[in-house]
Design a protein around this motif. Structure first.
Motif, PDB file in Angstrom:
ATOM      1  N   ARG A 107       0.829  -1.214   0.000  1.00  0.00           N
ATOM      2  CA  ARG A 107       0.000   0.000   0.000  1.00  0.00           C
ATOM      3  C   ARG A 107       0.861   1.260   0.000  1.00  0.00           C
ATOM      4  O   ARG A 107       0.617   2.199  -0.775  1.00  0.00           O
ATOM      5  CB  ARG A 107      -0.932  -0.005   1.205  1.00  0.00           C
ATOM      6  CG  ARG A 107      -1.856   1.223   1.254  1.00  0.00           C
ATOM      7  CD  ARG A 107      -2.833   1.155   2.401  1.00  0.00           C
ATOM      8  NE  ARG A 107      -3.858   0.143   2.162  1.00  0.00           N
ATOM      9  CZ  ARG A 107      -3.910  -1.034   2.766  1.00  0.00           C
ATOM     10  NH1 ARG A 107      -2.969  -1.364   3.665  1.00  0.00           N
ATOM     11  NH2 ARG A 107      -4.856  -1.903   2.498  1.00  0.00           N
ATOM     12  N   ALA A 108       1.874   1.296   0.842  1.00  0.00           N
ATOM     13  CA  ALA A 108       2.724   2.483   0.931  1.00  0.00           C
ATOM     14  C   ALA A 108       3.489   2.720  -0.378  1.00  0.00           C
ATOM     15  O   ALA A 108       3.665   3.860  -0.808  1.00  0.00           O
ATOM     16  CB  ALA A 108       3.698   2.348   2.094  1.00  0.00           C
ATOM     17  N   PHE A 109       3.938   1.632  -1.011  1.00  0.00           N
ATOM     18  CA  PHE A 109       4.621   1.767  -2.297  1.00  0.00           C
ATOM     19  C   PHE A 109       3.691   2.365  -3.351  1.00  0.00           C
ATOM     20  O   PHE A 109       4.072   3.277  -4.101  1.00  0.00           O
ATOM     21  CB  PHE A 109       5.111   0.396  -2.777  1.00  0.00           C
ATOM     22  CG  PHE A 109       6.392  -0.067  -2.163  1.00  0.00           C
ATOM     23  CD1 PHE A 109       7.603   0.484  -2.543  1.00  0.00           C
ATOM     24  CD2 PHE A 109       6.399  -1.078  -1.206  1.00  0.00           C
ATOM     25  CE1 PHE A 109       8.810   0.046  -1.990  1.00  0.00           C
ATOM     26  CE2 PHE A 109       7.590  -1.524  -0.637  1.00  0.00           C
ATOM     27  CZ  PHE A 109       8.796  -0.962  -1.029  1.00  0.00           C
ATOM     28  N   LEU A 110       2.481   1.858  -3.430  1.00  0.00           N
ATOM     29  CA  LEU A 110       1.546   2.320  -4.454  1.00  0.00           C
ATOM     30  C   LEU A 110       1.085   3.748  -4.193  1.00  0.00           C
ATOM     31  O   LEU A 110       0.895   4.529  -5.136  1.00  0.00           O
ATOM     32  CB  LEU A 110       0.357   1.364  -4.534  1.00  0.00           C
ATOM     33  CG  LEU A 110       0.713  -0.021  -5.098  1.00  0.00           C
ATOM     34  CD1 LEU A 110      -0.431  -1.007  -4.870  1.00  0.00           C
ATOM     35  CD2 LEU A 110       1.059   0.062  -6.576  1.00  0.00           C
ATOM     36  N   GLU A 111       0.920   4.106  -2.932  1.00  0.00           N
ATOM     37  CA  GLU A 111       0.584   5.502  -2.607  1.00  0.00           C
ATOM     38  C   GLU A 111       1.719   6.431  -3.032  1.00  0.00           C
ATOM     39  O   GLU A 111       1.478   7.528  -3.562  1.00  0.00           O
ATOM     40  CB  GLU A 111       0.313   5.633  -1.109  1.00  0.00           C
ATOM     41  CG  GLU A 111      -1.008   4.996  -0.667  1.00  0.00           C
ATOM     42  CD  GLU A 111      -1.169   5.000   0.845  1.00  0.00           C
ATOM     43  OE1 GLU A 111      -0.189   5.348   1.557  1.00  0.00           O
ATOM     44  OE2 GLU A 111      -2.265   4.653   1.333  1.00  0.00           O
ATOM     45  N   ALA A 112       2.957   6.006  -2.806  1.00  0.00           N
ATOM     46  CA  ALA A 112       4.111   6.811  -3.222  1.00  0.00           C
ATOM     47  C   ALA A 112       4.164   6.941  -4.739  1.00  0.00           C
ATOM     48  O   ALA A 112       4.504   8.008  -5.274  1.00  0.00           O
ATOM     49  CB  ALA A 112       5.402   6.193  -2.693  1.00  0.00           C
ATOM     50  N   LEU A 113       3.821   5.873  -5.452  1.00  0.00           N
ATOM     51  CA  LEU A 113       3.822   5.907  -6.912  1.00  0.00           C
ATOM     52  C   LEU A 113       2.795   6.919  -7.429  1.00  0.00           C
ATOM     53  O   LEU A 113       3.091   7.705  -8.340  1.00  0.00           O
ATOM     54  CB  LEU A 113       3.513   4.523  -7.461  1.00  0.00           C
ATOM     55  CG  LEU A 113       3.538   4.407  -8.979  1.00  0.00           C
ATOM     56  CD1 LEU A 113       4.953   4.132  -9.477  1.00  0.00           C
ATOM     57  CD2 LEU A 113       2.605   3.301  -9.460  1.00  0.00           C
ATOM     58  N   VAL A 114       1.609   6.887  -6.857  1.00  0.00           N
ATOM     59  CA  VAL A 114       0.565   7.826  -7.274  1.00  0.00           C
ATOM     60  C   VAL A 114       1.001   9.261  -7.004  1.00  0.00           C
ATOM     61  O   VAL A 114       0.790  10.161  -7.829  1.00  0.00           O
ATOM     62  CB  VAL A 114      -0.761   7.506  -6.550  1.00  0.00           C
ATOM     63  CG1 VAL A 114      -1.795   8.595  -6.816  1.00  0.00           C
ATOM     64  CG2 VAL A 114      -1.295   6.150  -7.003  1.00  0.00           C
ATOM     65  N   GLU A 115       1.631   9.492  -5.869  1.00  0.00           N
ATOM     66  CA  GLU A 115       2.119  10.834  -5.550  1.00  0.00           C
ATOM     67  C   GLU A 115       3.207  11.261  -6.535  1.00  0.00           C
ATOM     68  O   GLU A 115       3.242  12.420  -6.977  1.00  0.00           O
ATOM     69  CB  GLU A 115       2.659  10.856  -4.116  1.00  0.00           C
ATOM     70  CG  GLU A 115       3.314  12.161  -3.688  1.00  0.00           C
ATOM     71  CD  GLU A 115       2.357  13.355  -3.685  1.00  0.00           C
ATOM     72  OE1 GLU A 115       2.841  14.502  -3.667  1.00  0.00           O
ATOM     73  OE2 GLU A 115       1.127  13.144  -3.719  1.00  0.00           O
ATOM     74  N   ALA A 116       4.092  10.343  -6.887  1.00  0.00           N
ATOM     75  CA  ALA A 116       5.156  10.656  -7.843  1.00  0.00           C
ATOM     76  C   ALA A 116       4.577  10.990  -9.215  1.00  0.00           C
ATOM     77  O   ALA A 116       5.060  11.887  -9.908  1.00  0.00           O
ATOM     78  CB  ALA A 116       6.128   9.487  -7.943  1.00  0.00           C
ATOM     79  N   GLU A 117       3.538  10.280  -9.607  1.00  0.00           N
ATOM     80  CA  GLU A 117       2.855  10.603 -10.863  1.00  0.00           C
ATOM     81  C   GLU A 117       2.285  12.015 -10.820  1.00  0.00           C
ATOM     82  O   GLU A 117       2.394  12.780 -11.783  1.00  0.00           O
ATOM     83  CB  GLU A 117       1.699   9.612 -11.100  1.00  0.00           C
ATOM     84  CG  GLU A 117       2.084   8.365 -11.836  1.00  0.00           C
ATOM     85  CD  GLU A 117       0.850   7.647 -12.365  1.00  0.00           C
ATOM     86  OE1 GLU A 117       0.981   6.910 -13.342  1.00  0.00           O
ATOM     87  OE2 GLU A 117      -0.251   7.838 -11.797  1.00  0.00           O
TER      88      GLU A 117
END
Length: 387
Positions: A139-149
């Motif tokens: 979950r934390a990885f995917l949240e970070a990915l969305v933020e990076a996008e």
């Protein structure tokens, strides 16, 4: 990019009934997931990494992972990050086409930090590989990915690696798979493919397969692969592309075969000579594993050596017979179902049960092409070797 694009167009035309289609990093996710092929891993600390990426692209590699996780030591992570930032700038300066590039990180905060540090060179990055993936950790990885996008304005994909002990151990597998299915479905638009970390599975039991054995010969591993495909690889619209496990063995040096083995036997198209050469170079097991990957619903493969790339791609090309069957099954007039004899008159095609298979065949045909009737693995491999 195009599979077998490193082969001259005249030679390529002689191999394919339908040539592989071109694609870019901006192509639809469904196309990119099928097109990953042999994804070549390289340590993020590698000197002259940009030159290595360009070299592999010229040899037919279309996807690479630049690794900051298990392939480097804990003490080298910061140096690896610095190296990636420098080498991305070097790649951008040359302005040449590059493969689909992914960075394998260790922690979620690396995603946003690296995207910030890459700056304008972010356009060269297709996404991140997420290790030891479970629902809670992922979950934390995917949240970070969305933020990076959001901050970069760049579409970025995740490729979770399924390799955690919770997934391997029988008593926690069902719950872990359900959690992974839930979190990946929530972030479906961001997940390009799921990767299998079979080396970690073996490690949990102190196992290591020999060059004569495939992952499917190690039963504790084969059962996990089966369950992953069962839950996460369904053809009903809920599944994902799942890639095959890494093959660990190779001979020293980058050439697949000795020079004398690359002359007359290959050019004469003699399958028995090629098979002998492959066995001598510890690749017979790789070929069997690629075939079993396909039979078990996996597409693409993690690779740690350049010599593994071409066999993966050659065995990913759709045969003329497969394409012919798929075309027949998917004809509009067959929408009501039924059974028909194949054009090759060697099997019966059932329209409804074989529809999902046919759809997958045509997707693979789009990115890897359809071989001519008289062209097989031998011809595809030798053409790729000689360029």
């Amino acid at each position: 990019m195009r599979h077998f694009g490193h082969i001259p167009s005249v030679k390529r035309a002689g191999l394919f009934h339908r040539e592989p289609a071109e694609f870019t990093a901006e192509s639809p996710a469904r196309t990119l997931a099928a097109a990953l092929g042999a994804t070549l891993y390289s340590p993020g600390t590698r000197p002259r990494l940009a030159a290595a990426v360009r070299k592999q692209a010229a040899r037919g590699v279309v996807s690479m992972v630049l690794c900051l996780e298990d392939s480097i030591s804990d003490a080298d992570v910061e140096a690896g990050e610095d190296n990636l930032v420098r080498e991305f700038a070097e790649l951008a300066a040359h302005g040449t086409d590059v493969p689909l590039l992914f960075i394998r990180v260790r922690e979620p905060e690396q995603i946003t930090d690296l995207v910030d540090r890459l700056g304008e060179t972010i356009h060269l990055l297709s996404g991140f590989v997420l290790p030891k993936f479970t629902e809670n950790r992922g979950r934390a990885f995917l949240e970070a990915l969305v933020e990076a996008e959001r901050t970069s304005g760049r579409r970025l994909f995740a490729m979770p690696v399924l390799e955690s002990p919770e997934l391997l151990h029988l008593e926690t597998r069902v719950e872990t798979l359900a959690g992974i299915a839930s979190i990946t479905d929530k972030y479906r638009d961001h997940v390009l493919a799921l990767r299998l970390g079979v080396t970690d599975f073996c490690s949990a039991y102190g196992l290591r397969r020999s060059p004569e054995m495939t992952a499917y010969d190690v039963k504790v591993v084969a059962h996990v692969i089966s369950d992953v495909v069962n839950v996460l690889g369904r053809a009903d619209g809920t599944g994902f592309t799942i890639t095959g496990p890494v093959w660990e063995y190779f001979r020293p040096g980058e050439r697949m075969f000795k020079p004398q083995l690359r002359r007359s036997p290959f050019l004469e198209g003699r399958a028995e000579d090629l098979r002998t050469a492959l066995i001598e170079h510890d690749l017979d097991g790789l070929l069997r594993e690629i075939e079993l990957d396909r039979a078990n619903g996996l597409l693409g493969k993690t690779c740690i050596h350049p010599t593994h790339v071409l066999p993966v791609h050659a065995l990913s090309v759709v045969s003329h017979e497969e394409w012919s069957d798929a075309q027949d099954i998917l004809r509009p007039e067959r929408g009501g179902g039924g059974v028909l004899r194949s054009a090759y008159t060697n099997k019966m095609n059932e329209v409804k049960p074989h529809r999902a298979w046919a759809e997958r065949i045509l997707l693979r045909a789009e990115v890897f092409g359809v071989a001519k009737e008289d062209v097989g693995f031998v011809e595809l491999l030798t053409a790729g070797l000689t360029g």
